[in-house]
Design a protein around this motif. Structure first.
Motif, PDB file in Angstrom:
ATOM      1  N   SER A   3       0.796  -1.238   0.000  1.00 51.63           N
ATOM      2  CA  SER A   3       0.000   0.000   0.000  1.00 51.63           C
ATOM      3  C   SER A   3       0.821   1.277   0.000  1.00 51.63           C
ATOM      4  O   SER A   3       0.260   2.371  -0.100  1.00 51.63           O
ATOM      5  CB  SER A   3      -0.931   0.015   1.217  1.00 51.63           C
ATOM      6  OG  SER A   3      -0.183   0.081   2.427  1.00 51.63           O
ATOM      7  N   VAL A   4       2.158   1.195   0.134  1.00 52.09           N
ATOM      8  CA  VAL A   4       2.969   2.412   0.212  1.00 52.09           C
ATOM      9  C   VAL A   4       4.098   2.369  -0.810  1.00 52.09           C
ATOM     10  O   VAL A   4       4.581   1.301  -1.200  1.00 52.09           O
ATOM     11  CB  VAL A   4       3.556   2.626   1.626  1.00 52.09           C
ATOM     12  CG1 VAL A   4       2.440   2.872   2.626  1.00 52.09           C
ATOM     13  CG2 VAL A   4       4.408   1.445   2.053  1.00 52.09           C
ATOM     14  N   ASP A   5       4.503   3.582  -1.237  1.00 55.05           N
ATOM     15  CA  ASP A   5       5.593   3.699  -2.211  1.00 55.05           C
ATOM     16  C   ASP A   5       6.955   3.777  -1.548  1.00 55.05           C
ATOM     17  O   ASP A   5       7.971   3.538  -2.203  1.00 55.05           O
ATOM     18  CB  ASP A   5       5.386   4.951  -3.080  1.00 55.05           C
ATOM     19  CG  ASP A   5       4.121   4.869  -3.916  1.00 55.05           C
ATOM     20  OD1 ASP A   5       3.994   3.905  -4.691  1.00 55.05           O
ATOM     21  OD2 ASP A   5       3.257   5.750  -3.771  1.00 55.05           O
ATOM     22  N   PHE A   6       6.980   4.135  -0.265  1.00 54.77           N
ATOM     23  CA  PHE A   6       8.262   4.144   0.431  1.00 54.77           C
ATOM     24  C   PHE A   6       8.045   3.965   1.926  1.00 54.77           C
ATOM     25  O   PHE A   6       6.989   4.311   2.473  1.00 54.77           O
ATOM     26  CB  PHE A   6       9.067   5.426   0.150  1.00 54.77           C
ATOM     27  CG  PHE A   6       8.409   6.716   0.550  1.00 54.77           C
ATOM     28  CD1 PHE A   6       8.512   7.206   1.857  1.00 54.77           C
ATOM     29  CD2 PHE A   6       7.694   7.471  -0.371  1.00 54.77           C
ATOM     30  CE1 PHE A   6       7.925   8.399   2.225  1.00 54.77           C
ATOM     31  CE2 PHE A   6       7.095   8.674  -0.012  1.00 54.77           C
ATOM     32  CZ  PHE A   6       7.211   9.132   1.291  1.00 54.77           C
ATOM     33  N   VAL A   7       9.072   3.404   2.556  1.00 53.76           N
ATOM     34  CA  VAL A   7       9.141   3.285   4.008  1.00 53.76           C
ATOM     35  C   VAL A   7      10.443   3.928   4.453  1.00 53.76           C
ATOM     36  O   VAL A   7      11.518   3.567   3.960  1.00 53.76           O
ATOM     37  CB  VAL A   7       9.105   1.810   4.470  1.00 53.76           C
ATOM     38  CG1 VAL A   7       9.340   1.724   5.979  1.00 53.76           C
ATOM     39  CG2 VAL A   7       7.789   1.150   4.093  1.00 53.76           C
ATOM     40  N   VAL A   8      10.360   4.892   5.367  1.00 54.42           N
ATOM     41  CA  VAL A   8      11.546   5.532   5.936  1.00 54.42           C
ATOM     42  C   VAL A   8      11.670   5.072   7.387  1.00 54.42           C
ATOM     43  O   VAL A   8      10.695   5.110   8.142  1.00 54.42           O
ATOM     44  CB  VAL A   8      11.439   7.072   5.883  1.00 54.42           C
ATOM     45  CG1 VAL A   8      12.628   7.723   6.592  1.00 54.42           C
ATOM     46  CG2 VAL A   8      11.336   7.543   4.439  1.00 54.42           C
ATOM     47  N   ALA A   9      12.861   4.608   7.761  1.00 54.92           N
ATOM     48  CA  ALA A   9      13.095   4.156   9.141  1.00 54.92           C
ATOM     49  C   ALA A   9      14.526   4.520   9.527  1.00 54.92           C
ATOM     50  O   ALA A   9      15.443   3.700   9.384  1.00 54.92           O
ATOM     51  CB  ALA A   9      12.868   2.653   9.261  1.00 54.92           C
ATOM     52  N   ASN A  10      14.713   5.746   9.980  1.00 54.34           N
ATOM     53  CA  ASN A  10      16.054   6.214  10.348  1.00 54.34           C
ATOM     54  C   ASN A  10      16.356   5.912  11.809  1.00 54.34           C
ATOM     55  O   ASN A  10      15.563   6.219  12.695  1.00 54.34           O
ATOM     56  CB  ASN A  10      16.175   7.713  10.084  1.00 54.34           C
ATOM     57  CG  ASN A  10      16.184   8.034   8.607  1.00 54.34           C
ATOM     58  OD1 ASN A  10      16.650   7.231   7.798  1.00 54.34           O
ATOM     59  ND2 ASN A  10      15.662   9.190   8.236  1.00 54.34           N
ATOM     60  N   HIS A  11      17.496   5.271  12.033  1.00 51.14           N
ATOM     61  CA  HIS A  11      17.949   4.881  13.373  1.00 51.14           C
ATOM     62  C   HIS A  11      16.852   4.100  14.104  1.00 51.14           C
ATOM     63  O   HIS A  11      16.524   4.357  15.261  1.00 51.14           O
ATOM     64  CB  HIS A  11      18.422   6.109  14.163  1.00 51.14           C
ATOM     65  CG  HIS A  11      19.714   6.649  13.636  1.00 51.14           C
ATOM     66  ND1 HIS A  11      20.910   6.485  14.297  1.00 51.14           N
ATOM     67  CD2 HIS A  11      20.006   7.300  12.487  1.00 51.14           C
ATOM     68  CE1 HIS A  11      21.882   7.042  13.574  1.00 51.14           C
ATOM     69  NE2 HIS A  11      21.350   7.529  12.469  1.00 51.14           N
ATOM     70  N   PHE A  12      16.308   3.151  13.374  1.00 49.02           N
ATOM     71  CA  PHE A  12      15.256   2.273  13.894  1.00 49.02           C
ATOM     72  C   PHE A  12      15.668   0.803  13.805  1.00 49.02           C
ATOM     73  O   PHE A  12      15.425   0.021  14.720  1.00 49.02           O
ATOM     74  CB  PHE A  12      13.969   2.496  13.096  1.00 49.02           C
ATOM     75  CG  PHE A  12      12.854   1.544  13.432  1.00 49.02           C
ATOM     76  CD1 PHE A  12      12.075   1.743  14.568  1.00 49.02           C
ATOM     77  CD2 PHE A  12      12.584   0.452  12.627  1.00 49.02           C
ATOM     78  CE1 PHE A  12      11.046   0.862  14.879  1.00 49.02           C
ATOM     79  CE2 PHE A  12      11.569  -0.437  12.930  1.00 49.02           C
ATOM     80  CZ  PHE A  12      10.793  -0.223  14.068  1.00 49.02           C
ATOM     81  N   PHE A  13      16.327   0.436  12.722  1.00 45.62           N
ATOM     82  CA  PHE A  13      16.641  -0.961  12.418  1.00 45.62           C
ATOM     83  C   PHE A  13      17.478  -1.609  13.515  1.00 45.62           C
ATOM     84  O   PHE A  13      17.287  -2.776  13.852  1.00 45.62           O
ATOM     85  CB  PHE A  13      17.364  -1.023  11.081  1.00 45.62           C
ATOM     86  CG  PHE A  13      17.311  -2.352  10.391  1.00 45.62           C
ATOM     87  CD1 PHE A  13      16.104  -2.968  10.113  1.00 45.62           C
ATOM     88  CD2 PHE A  13      18.477  -2.984   9.975  1.00 45.62           C
ATOM     89  CE1 PHE A  13      16.054  -4.189   9.453  1.00 45.62           C
ATOM     90  CE2 PHE A  13      18.433  -4.195   9.315  1.00 45.62           C
ATOM     91  CZ  PHE A  13      17.217  -4.795   9.050  1.00 45.62           C
ATOM     92  N   GLU A  14      18.419  -0.837  14.088  1.00 51.26           N
ATOM     93  CA  GLU A  14      19.301  -1.389  15.125  1.00 51.26           C
ATOM     94  C   GLU A  14      18.554  -1.661  16.422  1.00 51.26           C
ATOM     95  O   GLU A  14      19.046  -2.388  17.287  1.00 51.26           O
ATOM     96  CB  GLU A  14      20.478  -0.447  15.380  1.00 51.26           C
ATOM     97  CG  GLU A  14      20.119   0.881  16.019  1.00 51.26           C
ATOM     98  CD  GLU A  14      19.651   1.926  15.026  1.00 51.26           C
ATOM     99  OE1 GLU A  14      19.497   3.093  15.446  1.00 51.26           O
ATOM    100  OE2 GLU A  14      19.428   1.586  13.827  1.00 51.26           O
ATOM    101  N   HIS A  15      17.361  -1.081  16.574  1.00 59.07           N
ATOM    102  CA  HIS A  15      16.541  -1.301  17.774  1.00 59.07           C
ATOM    103  C   HIS A  15      15.601  -2.503  17.620  1.00 59.07           C
ATOM    104  O   HIS A  15      14.832  -2.789  18.531  1.00 59.07           O
ATOM    105  CB  HIS A  15      15.711  -0.057  18.083  1.00 59.07           C
ATOM    106  CG  HIS A  15      16.529   1.137  18.461  1.00 59.07           C
ATOM    107  ND1 HIS A  15      17.103   1.283  19.710  1.00 59.07           N
ATOM    108  CD2 HIS A  15      16.887   2.239  17.746  1.00 59.07           C
ATOM    109  CE1 HIS A  15      17.762   2.434  19.753  1.00 59.07           C
ATOM    110  NE2 HIS A  15      17.651   3.031  18.578  1.00 59.07           N
ATOM    111  N   CYS A  16      15.659  -3.166  16.470  1.00 61.17           N
ATOM    112  CA  CYS A  16      14.762  -4.298  16.204  1.00 61.17           C
ATOM    113  C   CYS A  16      15.421  -5.598  16.674  1.00 61.17           C
ATOM    114  O   CYS A  16      16.550  -5.899  16.268  1.00 61.17           O
ATOM    115  CB  CYS A  16      14.443  -4.397  14.720  1.00 61.17           C
ATOM    116  SG  CYS A  16      13.622  -2.934  14.047  1.00 61.17           S
ATOM    117  N   GLN A  17      14.692  -6.359  17.466  1.00 62.43           N
ATOM    118  CA  GLN A  17      15.245  -7.624  17.948  1.00 62.43           C
ATOM    119  C   GLN A  17      15.350  -8.644  16.822  1.00 62.43           C
ATOM    120  O   GLN A  17      16.226  -9.500  16.825  1.00 62.43           O
ATOM    121  CB  GLN A  17      14.386  -8.179  19.085  1.00 62.43           C
ATOM    122  CG  GLN A  17      15.041  -9.359  19.817  1.00 62.43           C
ATOM    123  CD  GLN A  17      14.283  -9.754  21.066  1.00 62.43           C
ATOM    124  OE1 GLN A  17      13.362  -9.061  21.484  1.00 62.43           O
ATOM    125  NE2 GLN A  17      14.660 -10.866  21.660  1.00 62.43           N
TER     126      GLN A  17
END
Length: 301
Positions: free
Chosen positions: A119-133
């Motif tokens: 449903s989306v053309d882009f996903v932005v996730a800044n300084h988020f990935f490292e917080h994912c288990q």
């Protein structure tokens, strides 16, 4: 003490050499301040440059808080966070006086259950990935939410230039193991112990135990994993193969203490068509190399 300071000021003002030294120190301090500001501007400019080069259409940004990414004209964005603005201000007292973005979707950024697939053309996730288990599971979630040709834009800390410098780089095999076992309290506690020892520098078992207890009870958002550019590149490529994600790494840009990663989702049918076109172009009716080079056919004795 006051008389001594007054006397020192008089000396500084009357002795040319001392006065010049003080002026040089002042000039140096201003130069350092200017360089610091310029570095910060360059960091922001590189983010903007990448965003304006790759982001189009309608998208979401996860965890923007007070630093949303600059979106190019014509694009639109909704903001996702796991708490409302009021909840975020209560949870992060240090952000209480900062202008937070309005949260449009209250949701778990690793699951995005309130965002429809494709449903989306882009996903932005800044300084988020490292917080994912479970980074592999999170990557799969982002992939599902993107439309064909959609872009995933992430700024991820480069461990070589952050407080994670003394931690071991997270290998892909480690991530694969955690993905299969997720969620795992045992693995979570292992990460907390690593942070207590390698980041917080606690030496005794008592202090390590206190640090782990604090992290767990406060639900502190830790860096579960750490990477450099090579490790991130391996992660994206191997995960795409292992979990049938047709992801292409469009750009990886070192940006001070972070790496800007831009990935694009291609439809499988288009990828197959591209491969067929390339093979037709280069290998259809392929003649032996000696004929292509106008050389005589080699004789086999």
């Amino acid at each position: 003490m006051g008389n001594a300071k007054t006397a020192l000021r008089k000396v500084v003002g009357t002795v040319p050499l001392v006065k010049q030294v003080m002026q040089d120190r002042s000039d140096l301090r201003r130069a350092v301040d200017i360089l610091t500001i310029e570095k910060q501007q360059l960091t922001t400019e590189r983010r903007i440059m990448a965003a304006h080069s790759f982001l189009r259409g309608e998208g979401i940004e996860i965890g923007a808080l007070h630093m949303p990414l600059s979106i190019p004209p014509g694009a639109s964005v909704r903001y996702v966070d796991y708490l409302s603005v009021e909840g975020l201000r209560n949870h992060y007292p240090e952000l209480r006086d900062l202008p937070l973005v309005d949260v449009d979707i209250v949701d778990n950024g690793e699951k995005l259950t309130k965002v429809k697939n494709g449903s989306v053309d882009f996903v932005v996730a800044n300084h988020f990935f490292e917080h994912c288990q479970d980074p592999i599971g999170t990557l799969m979630t982002f992939y599902k939410k993107l439309r064909a040709h959609g872009v995933l834009y992430m700024a991820i800390p480069n461990k070589e230039y952050t407080f994670d410098i003394d931690r071991e780089i997270t290998t892909y095999d480690h991530l694969l193991k955690e993905h299969k076992q997720y969620p795992s309290q045992k693995l979570y506690l292992e990460h907390c112990r690593e942070i207590a020892q390698r980041t917080e520098k606690h030496k005794t078992e008592l202090d390590i135990a206190k640090c782990i207890k604090f992290l767990v009870e406060s639900k502190y958002s830790i860096h579960y994993h750490v990477w450099d550019q090579a490790a991130l590149s391996e992660l994206f490529q191997r995960a795409a193969i292992d979990f049938s994600m047709n992801l292409s790494v469009e750009a990886m840009i070192k940006n001070k203490n972070e790496i800007i990663c831009v990935l694009r989702k291609f439809p499988r049918s288009e990828e197959n068509a591209r491969l067929a076109t390339v093979r037709q172009q280069y290998f259809s009716g392929l003649k032996p190399i000696w004929e292509r080079l106008g050389k005589p056919e080699p004789k086999i004795p």
